[in-house]
Design a protein around this motif. Sequence first.
Motif, PDB file in Angstrom:
ATOM      1  N   GLU A  36       0.834  -1.201   0.000  1.00 31.66           N
ATOM      2  CA  GLU A  36       0.000   0.000   0.000  1.00 31.66           C
ATOM      3  C   GLU A  36       0.873   1.257   0.000  1.00 31.66           C
ATOM      4  OE1 GLU A  36      -3.278  -0.066  -0.236  1.00 31.66           O
ATOM      5  OE2 GLU A  36      -3.423  -2.247  -0.113  1.00 31.66           O
ATOM      6  N   THR A  37       2.046   1.154   0.621  1.00 30.17           N
ATOM      7  CA  THR A  37       2.933   2.299   0.798  1.00 30.17           C
ATOM      8  C   THR A  37       4.387   1.837   0.710  1.00 30.17           C
ATOM      9  OG1 THR A  37       3.160   1.968   3.168  1.00 30.17           O
ATOM     10  CG2 THR A  37       1.299   3.335   2.430  1.00 30.17           C
ATOM     11  N   PRO A  38       5.318   2.771   0.577  1.00 28.86           N
ATOM     12  CA  PRO A  38       6.738   2.393   0.629  1.00 28.86           C
ATOM     13  C   PRO A  38       7.096   1.684   1.940  1.00 28.86           C
ATOM     14  CG  PRO A  38       6.520   4.597  -0.269  1.00 28.86           C
ATOM     15  CD  PRO A  38       5.153   4.188   0.219  1.00 28.86           C
ATOM     16  N   ASN A  39       6.447   2.051   3.029  1.00 27.92           N
ATOM     17  CA  ASN A  39       6.730   1.392   4.309  1.00 27.92           C
ATOM     18  C   ASN A  39       6.385  -0.086   4.275  1.00 27.92           C
ATOM     19  OD1 ASN A  39       7.743   3.704   5.490  1.00 27.92           O
ATOM     20  ND2 ASN A  39       5.790   4.280   6.388  1.00 27.92           N
ATOM     21  N   SER A  40       5.282  -0.443   3.620  1.00 30.80           N
ATOM     22  CA  SER A  40       4.918  -1.856   3.542  1.00 30.80           C
ATOM     23  C   SER A  40       5.907  -2.624   2.666  1.00 30.80           C
ATOM     24  CB  SER A  40       3.474  -2.036   3.068  1.00 30.80           C
ATOM     25  OG  SER A  40       3.247  -1.458   1.814  1.00 30.80           O
ATOM     26  N   LEU A  41       6.447  -1.983   1.650  1.00 29.86           N
ATOM     27  CA  LEU A  41       7.505  -2.600   0.847  1.00 29.86           C
ATOM     28  C   LEU A  41       8.739  -2.850   1.708  1.00 29.86           C
ATOM     29  CD1 LEU A  41       8.753  -1.748  -2.650  1.00 29.86           C
ATOM     30  CD2 LEU A  41      10.339  -1.703  -0.765  1.00 29.86           C
ATOM     31  N   LYS A  42       9.134  -1.861   2.492  1.00 26.23           N
ATOM     32  CA  LYS A  42      10.327  -1.979   3.341  1.00 26.23           C
ATOM     33  C   LYS A  42      10.169  -3.060   4.409  1.00 26.23           C
ATOM     34  CE  LYS A  42      13.646   0.337   3.649  1.00 26.23           C
ATOM     35  NZ  LYS A  42      15.009   0.039   3.225  1.00 26.23           N
ATOM     36  N   GLU A  43       8.934  -3.334   4.825  1.00 22.98           N
ATOM     37  CA  GLU A  43       8.709  -4.420   5.771  1.00 22.98           C
ATOM     38  C   GLU A  43       9.097  -5.761   5.158  1.00 22.98           C
ATOM     39  OE1 GLU A  43       4.661  -4.266   7.126  1.00 22.98           O
ATOM     40  OE2 GLU A  43       4.944  -2.286   8.019  1.00 22.98           O
ATOM     41  N   GLN A  44       8.875  -5.916   3.858  1.00 23.35           N
ATOM     42  CA  GLN A  44       9.202  -7.165   3.169  1.00 23.35           C
ATOM     43  C   GLN A  44      10.640  -7.172   2.670  1.00 23.35           C
ATOM     44  OE1 GLN A  44       6.500  -8.222   0.025  1.00 23.35           O
ATOM     45  NE2 GLN A  44       7.585 -10.114  -0.444  1.00 23.35           N
ATOM     46  N   PHE A  45      11.090  -6.062   2.116  1.00 18.57           N
ATOM     47  CA  PHE A  45      12.434  -5.945   1.554  1.00 18.57           C
ATOM     48  C   PHE A  45      13.183  -4.846   2.305  1.00 18.57           C
ATOM     49  CE2 PHE A  45      10.165  -7.878  -2.021  1.00 18.57           C
ATOM     50  CZ  PHE A  45      11.073  -8.834  -2.452  1.00 18.57           C
ATOM     51  N   GLY A  46      13.693  -5.181   3.458  1.00 15.61           N
ATOM     52  CA  GLY A  46      14.374  -4.199   4.291  1.00 15.61           C
ATOM     53  C   GLY A  46      15.609  -3.596   3.658  1.00 15.61           C
ATOM     54  N   ASN A  47      16.253  -4.331   2.746  1.00 18.26           N
ATOM     55  CA  ASN A  47      17.464  -3.825   2.088  1.00 18.26           C
ATOM     56  C   ASN A  47      17.170  -2.995   0.843  1.00 18.26           C
ATOM     57  OD1 ASN A  47      19.205  -4.957   3.950  1.00 18.26           O
ATOM     58  ND2 ASN A  47      19.357  -6.888   2.840  1.00 18.26           N
ATOM     59  N   ALA A  48      15.915  -2.908   0.448  1.00 20.16           N
ATOM     60  CA  ALA A  48      15.571  -2.087  -0.719  1.00 20.16           C
ATOM     61  C   ALA A  48      15.803  -0.620  -0.373  1.00 20.16           C
ATOM     62  CB  ALA A  48      14.120  -2.312  -1.120  1.00 20.16           C
ATOM     63  N   SER A  49      16.249   0.134  -1.368  1.00 20.37           N
ATOM     64  CA  SER A  49      16.495   1.574  -1.172  1.00 20.37           C
ATOM     65  C   SER A  49      15.426   2.376  -1.889  1.00 20.37           C
ATOM     66  CB  SER A  49      17.873   1.956  -1.726  1.00 20.37           C
ATOM     67  OG  SER A  49      18.881   1.241  -1.063  1.00 20.37           O
ATOM     68  N   LEU A  50      14.801   3.286  -1.175  1.00 17.04           N
ATOM     69  CA  LEU A  50      13.785   4.154  -1.759  1.00 17.04           C
ATOM     70  C   LEU A  50      14.438   5.439  -2.229  1.00 17.04           C
ATOM     71  CD1 LEU A  50      11.146   3.653   1.045  1.00 17.04           C
ATOM     72  CD2 LEU A  50      11.145   2.573  -1.203  1.00 17.04           C
ATOM     73  N   VAL A  51      14.155   5.800  -3.478  1.00 21.03           N
ATOM     74  CA  VAL A  51      14.680   7.032  -4.057  1.00 21.03           C
ATOM     75  C   VAL A  51      13.466   7.824  -4.530  1.00 21.03           C
ATOM     76  CG1 VAL A  51      16.170   8.037  -5.822  1.00 21.03           C
ATOM     77  CG2 VAL A  51      16.762   5.827  -4.819  1.00 21.03           C
TER      78      VAL A  51
END
Length: 105
Positions: A36-51
């Motif tokens: 739903e949000t970048p935060n929910s992505l980071k919960e699954q892929f903690g090493n992903a970098s948001l730009v």
Amino acid sequence: MRVIAVKTLKHYWEKHPEVEGALLSWYEEVSEAIWETPNSLKEQFGNASLVGSKRVIFNIHGNKYRLIVDIEFKFKIVFIVWFGTHKEYDQIDAKTVRYVKTDKK
């Protein structure tokens, strides 16, 4: 999430056969995700970098490769933007790199 386009991932693993398994695993995980949000992505892929608000960089195959995508969270769509080695990634601007065209004749 809907990944646009699987054909692009196939093009990459044909060019870099050692990453086929890693890209397929990434695709399967992302296809089953509902972010739903970048935060929910980071919960699954903690090493992903948001730009920015929708650009995301994933480490692939033990961080030897980078995958850049744009995500439209509202529409649940992930657009493949760029893929390459970590060394190639160091030579681009992840914020401005454009979508790649992989059509073969």
